[in-house]
Design an enzyme around this catalytic site. Structure first.
Site, PDB file in Angstrom:
ATOM      1  N   GLY A  21       0.713  13.817  -1.382  1.00 21.78           N
ATOM      2  CA  GLY A  21      -0.099  13.327  -3.428  1.00 21.78           C
ATOM      3  C   GLY A  21       1.203  12.810  -4.127  1.00 21.78           C
ATOM      4  N   ARG A  25       7.312  10.807  -3.147  1.00 15.75           N
ATOM      5  CA  ARG A  25       7.247  11.295  -2.233  1.00 15.75           C
ATOM      6  C   ARG A  25       6.600  10.491  -0.651  1.00 15.75           C
ATOM      7  NH1 ARG A  25       7.482  16.950   0.018  1.00 15.75           N
ATOM      8  NH2 ARG A  25       9.809  16.942  -1.151  1.00 15.75           N
ATOM      9  N   ARG A  44      -0.810   1.275 -10.674  1.00 11.05           N
ATOM     10  CA  ARG A  44      -0.402   2.620 -11.315  1.00 11.05           C
ATOM     11  C   ARG A  44       0.326   3.169 -10.880  1.00 11.05           C
ATOM     12  NH1 ARG A  44      -5.841   5.146 -13.980  1.00 11.05           N
ATOM     13  NH2 ARG A  44      -7.118   3.633 -14.511  1.00 11.05           N
ATOM     14  N   ARG A  88      -4.270  13.599   5.450  1.00 11.78           N
ATOM     15  CA  ARG A  88      -3.258  14.618   3.900  1.00 11.78           C
ATOM     16  C   ARG A  88      -1.427  15.497   4.790  1.00 11.78           C
ATOM     17  NH1 ARG A  88      -2.224  17.140  -0.289  1.00 11.78           N
ATOM     18  NH2 ARG A  88      -2.908  19.397  -0.523  1.00 11.78           N
ATOM     19  N   SER A  91       0.706  20.375   0.500  1.00 10.12           N
ATOM     20  CA  SER A  91       0.964  21.681  -0.068  1.00 10.12           C
ATOM     21  C   SER A  91      -0.327  22.313  -0.132  1.00 10.12           C
ATOM     22  CB  SER A  91       2.916  21.874  -0.618  1.00 10.12           C
ATOM     23  OG  SER A  91       1.834  21.563  -2.060  1.00 10.12           O
ATOM     24  N   ASP A 204       4.285  28.193  -1.636  1.00  9.95           N
ATOM     25  CA  ASP A 204       4.437  29.166  -2.063  1.00  9.95           C
ATOM     26  C   ASP A 204       3.068  30.519  -1.654  1.00  9.95           C
ATOM     27  OD1 ASP A 204       2.814  27.138  -4.039  1.00  9.95           O
ATOM     28  OD2 ASP A 204       2.171  29.294  -4.524  1.00  9.95           O
ATOM     29  N   ARG A 218      12.878  22.982   1.914  1.00  8.78           N
ATOM     30  CA  ARG A 218      11.307  23.196   1.174  1.00  8.78           C
ATOM     31  C   ARG A 218      11.752  21.313   1.933  1.00  8.78           C
ATOM     32  NH1 ARG A 218      11.419  24.945  -3.146  1.00  8.78           N
ATOM     33  NH2 ARG A 218      12.639  23.650  -4.288  1.00  8.78           N
TER      34      ARG A 218
HETATM   35  N1  HPA Z   1      -3.348  26.388  -6.253  1.00 12.41           N
HETATM   36  C1  HPA Z   1      -3.524  24.945  -5.518  1.00 12.41           C
HETATM   37  N2  HPA Z   1      -3.009  24.426  -4.972  1.00 12.41           N
HETATM   38  C2  HPA Z   1      -1.593  24.407  -4.433  1.00 12.41           C
HETATM   39  C3  HPA Z   1      -1.185  25.551  -4.906  1.00 12.41           C
HETATM   40  C4  HPA Z   1      -1.924  26.235  -5.839  1.00 12.41           C
HETATM   41  O1  HPA Z   1      -1.197  27.477  -5.535  1.00 12.41           O
HETATM   42  N3  HPA Z   1       0.354  25.453  -4.334  1.00 12.41           N
HETATM   43  C5  HPA Z   1       0.677  25.006  -3.478  1.00 12.41           C
HETATM   44  N4  HPA Z   1      -0.869  24.117  -3.965  1.00 12.41           N
END
Ligand code: HPA
Length: 239
Positions: A21, A25, A44, A88, A91, A204, A218
């Site tokens: 994303g 990165r 951009r 892709r 995370s 998470d 990470r």
């Molecule tokens: N929401 C949307 N996208 C995400 C999240 C989340 O909680 N965590 C990592 N990417």
């Protein structure tokens, strides 16, 4: 041959593009995993690089966040730059109780609260899915590497800060986690007759909100995911 969002020439991209994303990165991946990376786009600040990995030409370019953004970049790569495969590397938040921070989800399918697919005027609801070949290759690679991973549905949400629902209703349908891009990517691949896969590391957990990861952890799990994606890119060259 510039498009509205990519100032590059046809042939500047490999057959496979890895898409994190975050533009920074993309730069990190190119500098740490590719041989002789060359900057091929910077419109951009969405940095795109092409280099080689194990002798195979591979590109990496950021998608930005959300379905509208990945919708733009993946559409242009598939339809104007002859890219065949987009992987892709992102995370996600985990909904599934068997998943913990740093585990990997291979998004076999993508549910969504967005209406990206409405553009196709289909007489029903489209089910956005990963390319089966890329998915099998990634699953094999995860097994070889001995990483903890699950294959299944993911939820591509249009809303990060959601004041109504955190999306966990989706767990009742077996959905593994939440991110914000896969459904649009899979729609674009389907429409263009190309291939896509989303590999996500769990950043998470909604089930275990107390789980924390250090910056080093990470980084290690990101490196693991990159290795998997790059090995898939090498194998996908033969598809
Ligand atoms: N929401 C949307 N996208 C995400 C999240 C989340 O909680 N965590 C990592 N990417």
């Amino acid at each position: 041959m510039a498009t509205p969002h990519i100032a590059a020439e046809k042939g500047d991209f490999g057959k496979t593009v890895l898409m994190p994303g975050d533009p920074l990165r993309a730069k990190y991946i190119s500098e740490n995993f590719l041989t002789n990376p060359v900057l091929v786009n910077n419109v951009r600040g969405v940095q795109g690089y092409t280099g080689t990995y194990k002798g195979v030409k591979v590109s990496v370019m950021a998608s930005g966040m959300g379905q509208p953004s990945i919708g733009i970049y993946s559409y242009e790569l598939f339809n104007f730059f002859d890219v065949e495969n987009i992987i892709r590397v992102g995370s996600c938040g985990a909904f599934d109780s068997e998943l913990h921070a740093r585990d990997i989800i291979l998004a076999q399918g993508a549910c969504t609260n967005g209406n990206y697919a409405s553009q196709y005027n289909l007489p029903g609801t489209f089910a956005p899915i990963a390319d089966f070949n890329l998915l099998c290759m990634a699953s094999d690679e995860c097994k070889n590497e001995g990483v903890r991973y699950k294959v299944g549905n993911i939820f591509s949400s249009d809303i990060f800060y959601n004041d109504g629902s955190n999306g966990m209703e989706w767990t009742k349908m077996g959905v593994l986690g939440i991110e914000m891009e896969s459904a649009a990517l899979y729609c674009n691949a389907a429409r263009a007759g190309k291939r896509a896969l989303c590999i996500c590391t769990v950043s998470d957990s909604f089930v275990y909100p107390e789980e924390n990861t250090t910056a080093e952890e990470r980084q290690n799990s990101f490196t693991q995911m990159m290795k998997i994606a790059l090995e898939v890119a090498v194998k996908a060259e033969k598809l």
